[in-house]
Write a protein that holds these residues in place. Structure first.
Motif, PDB file in Angstrom:
ATOM      1  N   PHE B  15      79.305  24.062  89.439  1.00 19.86           N
ATOM      2  CA  PHE B  15      79.281  24.504  90.516  1.00 19.86           C
ATOM      3  C   PHE B  15      79.423  24.281  91.674  1.00 19.86           C
ATOM      4  O   PHE B  15      80.275  25.553  92.672  1.00 19.86           O
ATOM      5  N   LYS B  16      80.185  22.943  92.006  1.00 24.21           N
ATOM      6  CA  LYS B  16      82.138  23.864  93.002  1.00 24.21           C
ATOM      7  C   LYS B  16      82.670  24.778  92.169  1.00 24.21           C
ATOM      8  O   LYS B  16      82.966  25.131  93.312  1.00 24.21           O
ATOM      9  N   LEU B  18      81.799  27.541  91.449  1.00 20.91           N
ATOM     10  CA  LEU B  18      80.994  28.859  91.738  1.00 20.91           C
ATOM     11  C   LEU B  18      80.721  28.880  93.526  1.00 20.91           C
ATOM     12  O   LEU B  18      80.790  29.540  93.966  1.00 20.91           O
ATOM     13  N   SER B  19      81.273  27.830  94.125  1.00 22.75           N
ATOM     14  CA  SER B  19      80.707  27.435  95.770  1.00 22.75           C
ATOM     15  C   SER B  19      81.930  27.927  96.573  1.00 22.75           C
ATOM     16  O   SER B  19      81.731  28.244  97.477  1.00 22.75           O
ATOM     17  N   ASN B  20      83.067  28.824  96.229  1.00 20.06           N
ATOM     18  CA  ASN B  20      83.560  29.155  96.765  1.00 20.06           C
ATOM     19  C   ASN B  20      83.706  30.581  96.470  1.00 20.06           C
ATOM     20  O   ASN B  20      82.961  31.380  95.274  1.00 20.06           O
ATOM     21  N   PRO B  21      83.582  31.791  96.927  1.00 21.27           N
ATOM     22  CA  PRO B  21      83.506  33.594  97.510  1.00 21.27           C
ATOM     23  C   PRO B  21      83.981  34.032  96.494  1.00 21.27           C
ATOM     24  O   PRO B  21      83.588  34.734  95.690  1.00 21.27           O
ATOM     25  N   LEU B  24      83.398  32.537  92.587  1.00 15.97           N
ATOM     26  CA  LEU B  24      82.281  33.575  92.262  1.00 15.97           C
ATOM     27  C   LEU B  24      82.736  35.204  92.000  1.00 15.97           C
ATOM     28  O   LEU B  24      82.173  35.731  90.878  1.00 15.97           O
TER      29      LEU B  24
END
Lengths: 105, 105
Positions: B15-16, B18-21, B24
């Motif tokens: 998740f970390k 994927l946490s950056n735009p 992602l």
DNA sequence: ATAATAGTTCGACATGTTTCGAATTATAGT
DNA sequence: ACTATAATTCGAAACATGTCGAACTATTAT
């Protein structure tokens, strides 16, 4: 219509909220209301108050409060005052929305 | 057996990532190989080389490289050198594993 | 009114993350 | 050998996050 997290920004905010081990543990506790391996059919979400959620996590109350606020701001967790406590829960539709990001229904 | 991301640490790492735009967006580009609204049946994942993936994102090559490395370290993206290029792809089982975190099959 | 319990807000500090440009490695073509 | 293209590594700067304790607010009970 389960169209939360429809923008990239909303999605990455949700993932950011889950990117911290403490927050993931909190979310997981709220999420897992059913027996392992079974599909959760609950229409009414489980509720925990803030204090109980933090049980065993070994973080200061202020830190716990901060993390729950982040989960709430990311749209993952709902919160409502109930007397002295604040109750937290996860709306099942949110789980559906996140699940279908990875695998559309 | 689709048991990637079985520990809380592995999950929060994913998740970390994927946490950056930007990350992602990169992941999304690799992930979405099918028409919108349809279920993806591809057994062979789409591949993009690093440079093409960064197209339109307006980030320096070094930054792009860094982000892809993060996605790879989190177990989300596979990478393999192919001549001058490095190809990237997402294993469909990873998507399944992440999806079923939110909604067990 | 006072006290007790449950949470939140604030300020501070240490630690991580994002980003870049410059230098470097890897591969293929001349 | 030299050059061009693709990508990575490194170091530095700016910014964001996680954590705490102290002070505060909200609610209930005495």
């Amino acid at each position: 219509m389960s169209n939360y997290y429809d923008t990239e920004q909303a999605l990455s905010d949700a993932f950011k909220a889950l990117s911290n081990p403490h927050r993931l543990a909190l979310f997981n506790r709220l999420m897992s209301c059913c027996m392992p391996g079974t599909k959760c059919d609950a229409t009414v979400a489980v509720r925990f108050c803030v204090g109980d959620l933090g049980e065993g996590l070994n973080i200061a109350p202020s830190t716990l409060s901060h993390h729950l606020k982040e989960l709430n701001r990311a749209g993952l967790v709902e919160m409502e005052r109930k007397g002295k406590n604040v109750e937290c829960w996860v709306e099942p539709e949110k789980l559906k929305a996140l699940s279908s990001f990875f695998q559309p229904d």
